[in-house]
Design a protein around this motif. Structure first.
Motif, PDB file in Angstrom:
ATOM      1  N   UNK A 210      13.261   3.245 -41.818  1.00 41.74           N
ATOM      2  CA  UNK A 210      12.037   3.933 -42.258  1.00 41.74           C
ATOM      3  C   UNK A 210      11.131   3.898 -40.972  1.00 41.74           C
ATOM      4  N   UNK A 211      11.282   2.735 -40.285  1.00 40.95           N
ATOM      5  CA  UNK A 211      10.359   2.694 -39.015  1.00 40.95           C
ATOM      6  C   UNK A 211      10.879   3.654 -38.157  1.00 40.95           C
ATOM      7  N   UNK A 212       9.856   4.384 -37.369  1.00 40.17           N
ATOM      8  CA  UNK A 212      10.198   5.339 -36.802  1.00 40.17           C
ATOM      9  C   UNK A 212      10.837   4.768 -35.258  1.00 40.17           C
ATOM     10  N   UNK A 213      10.348   3.528 -34.810  1.00 37.68           N
ATOM     11  CA  UNK A 213      10.703   3.313 -33.802  1.00 37.68           C
ATOM     12  C   UNK A 213      11.985   2.315 -33.751  1.00 37.68           C
ATOM     13  N   UNK A 214      12.793   2.198 -32.703  1.00 38.94           N
ATOM     14  CA  UNK A 214      13.967   1.919 -32.350  1.00 38.94           C
ATOM     15  C   UNK A 214      13.845   0.673 -32.438  1.00 38.94           C
TER      16      UNK A 214
ATOM     17  N   UNK B 101       6.750  15.300 -38.317  1.00 40.39           N
ATOM     18  CA  UNK B 101       7.223  13.817 -38.471  1.00 40.39           C
ATOM     19  C   UNK B 101       5.996  12.986 -39.145  1.00 40.39           C
TER      20      UNK B 101
ATOM     21  N   UNK C  52       7.852  11.902 -43.792  1.00 36.79           N
ATOM     22  CA  UNK C  52       9.145  12.224 -44.505  1.00 36.79           C
ATOM     23  C   UNK C  52      10.305  11.407 -43.897  1.00 36.79           C
ATOM     24  N   UNK C  53      11.139  10.932 -44.481  1.00 40.09           N
ATOM     25  CA  UNK C  53      12.247   9.922 -44.097  1.00 40.09           C
ATOM     26  C   UNK C  53      13.399  10.979 -43.734  1.00 40.09           C
TER      27      UNK C  53
ATOM     28  N   UNK D 102      18.169   7.038 -38.061  1.00 40.65           N
ATOM     29  CA  UNK D 102      17.363   6.123 -38.522  1.00 40.65           C
ATOM     30  C   UNK D 102      16.392   5.654 -37.462  1.00 40.65           C
ATOM     31  N   UNK D 103      16.828   5.876 -36.180  1.00 40.59           N
ATOM     32  CA  UNK D 103      15.721   5.285 -35.002  1.00 40.59           C
ATOM     33  C   UNK D 103      15.079   6.670 -34.667  1.00 40.59           C
TER      34      UNK D 103
END
Lengths: 348, 348
Positions: B1-5, A313, A316-317, A140-141
């Motif tokens: 969904x958010x790419x950031x951790x 990137x 798309x999830x 997820x991260x």
DNA sequence: AGATTGATTGCACAGCTGTGCATGACAATT
DNA sequence: AATTGTCATGCACAGCTGTGCAATCAATCT
């Protein structure tokens, strides 16, 4: 005298430009004139400046770090794989973060947590396995996961596997073709997926051929265990004359016990097959027939996949790439540890 | 969904405290009440939060990274040392950054630059050697340097060495005590300091004893080279009956050529001594008398020194600690590769 | 000549954390 | 009761970089 390292600000002051210019100077494709670039490069060399990839990673969400998580790394096969992965990672312009695990519970979790705390772009597991929930947190991260020779699958992770069962089957075929009458299977008790698969292939083929076999399974995957397995198998009244060992290390132990302690001649009285094609398998003392893993290719493909994932990137999830798997075929390496005989054309 | 951790801010919002409290929660010795710490820990676990060590390192000038710079890492000795260092580094709460070098020029410089760009707390060289100027740049920026078995000294760096010459001398003594008449020295042509020292010790002792010897020196430090060395030495008319090999890998190659290609019995017709005490030296096929490096202790002491240096960073500019060196004594491991004879009391 | 285009550069902000300083609450002491 | 001390907490800044946006400047086109 100052304990702190030289930063872009220092370079900018020396070169008489803004700090942003320094940043652009070292960013490929950024807009900067050749003469200012030259000035900045000169100043940077003079001061010994290197871009701080910690700060860079902080803002770009890409640290250039790839965690390699491994146990028993001093083992011939593991160190070979580790070297190949490190090489591939470096070729891709990244750097390897080496994390050693042990057999203790939660060791893999601990390792993955370390990787997360350094915001690694990816984690490659050579051994052990993170808990499903933690793995999902990683995905997820945005952290990529690669599992090499691991069993349970984690959605979104890349599985790199070998057709171990097929190797087990071919081992039976080779031993039978060599004229062996009493087959045996020598394996460690760790119960890894890949080792279990080798066992399964062996049993399937033996059953299909309608022949009987004996087994010993215990201990870790070490030379010492190989010796103990050899002692257990070869001191029996109905001593086997063809043994498939789940690992080259085990096979070396078995062969040494046979030769040096029990006086059994290899391959005249005993044929042996291993797995991994470690360096020692090619040494004159062993000449072990074995199965070779395409280690370099496995490493290259793994890193290639990571780069490809990083490239697209775009929104798309990861659900679209839920199941990624690369399957390699172990290659039979014929050496002198198997009695001379007709080797069937098992090629395909 | 958010790419950031997930960051400390997220945890703070969930726990209903300030972001500073989250930071203090994970900083040992910071002032925080037990109940808020409990709330924060709970929220952190729920979100899978890990402190971002990049940002932490940015502000604290201590990243917790230690670079391990090595070539030929798949070799038994190197992988063993690498494993020990990784273990020691992790025991100290740090993480290893693995950088692989090759024989090419400037490879060590490139590696050190990588280490600098990640603001590594220290760099440990297992092979190769950085240019003096670059090394000084590192020291000035507060990065510690450890050189293991390296020759030229870099002021301020820790030298970890073995008394290699002494091992060479003892090898001569052991071979003579075993009754060997014609001694030989088998070494690779890489000319590393530690290997040169072993050669020097051997020559000194042989000269002092007034006996003659022959030498072969070429190739890299590999099993293959050992085979070639063995072929060159043992196919001579005045074939030696006692050989000191600069490395176990070489010794294995020599022994295998002797046994399997030239039909020379070990140790009856040929006594062999190696160096490193790799795992294979203890295998039944070899039973190699050799010198053991205290690898674990070397790793532990190196990391210990790093921690000590980090502790007293109170204004001293490193000039006071210009010369740090730890010298270990290789331990003789007697096995069956040397003919039975009286072994002199060389203890001490 | 004036307008437009293109390149280049500087400003300022974001990204995440550790910590000094000030503030507030609360207990202890006189 | 007043004062002092301790403890916890929040604000704000520093540490270093990448990049969007605006501004500047030179060059080219009409």
């Amino acid at each position: 005298m100052s304990r702190t390292a030289v930063s872009a600000k220092d370079v900018a002051e020396l070169a008489g430009v803004s700090r942003a210019a320094v940043s652009r100077c070292f960013t490929p494709g950024a807009s900067i004139s050749p003469e200012t670039r030259a000035r900045i490069v000169k100043a940077a060399e003079q001061l010994g400046y290197q871009v701080n990839r910690l700060a860079s990673g902080l803002i770009r969400n890409e640290t250039g770090l790839v965690a390699l998580i491994v146990s028993d790394m001093a083992t011939p096969y593991r160190s070979h794989l580790l070297a190949a992965l490190t090489e591939a990672v470096q070729q891709a312009g990244k750097v390897a973060l080496l994390i050693k695990t042990d057999r203790s519970d939660g060791s893999a979790e601990q390792a993955l947590r370390q990787a997360i705390s350094y915001r690694t772009d990816a984690a490659i597991f050579l051994s052990g396995m993170p808990a499903r929930s933690l793995a999902e947190t990683c995905m997820r991260n945005g952290m990529r996961l690669v599992l090499i020779n691991r069993d349970e699958d984690r959605p979104g992770a890349l599985q790199v596997r070998l057709h171990d069962a097929e190797a087990g089957r071919r081992a039976v075929a080779v031993l039978r073709a060599a004229g062996c009458r009493r087959l045996a299977l020598a394996s460690s008790g760790v119960g890894t997926h890949s080792i279990s698969e080798r066992e399964r292939g062996f049993r399937e083929a033996a059953t299909a051929a309608g022949i009987d076999w004996i087994e010993e399974r215990f201990g870790s995957t070490s030379y010492q265990t190989g010796q103990d397995l050899g002692m257990a198998l070869l001191s029996r009244r109905d001593r086997p004359d063809g043994v498939f060992c789940a690992t080259d290390l085990l096979a070396c132990g078995v062969m040494d016990v046979a030769r040096w302690r029990l006086g059994i001649r290899v391959p005249d009285e005993l044929s042996l097959i291993g797995y991994d094609n470690i360096a020692q398998a090619g040494w004159d003392s062993y000449g072990l027939t074995t199965f070779s893993q395409p280690v370099d290719e496995m490493a290259a493909k793994s890193v290639e996949w990571l780069s490809a994932m990083a490239a697209n990137d775009d929104g798309d999830d990861g659900a679209g790439t839920a199941r990624a798997e690369i399957l390699f075929m172990p290659r039979l390496v014929l050496r002198g540890s198997v009695a001379q005989g007709f080797v069937p054309g098992v090629g395909r």
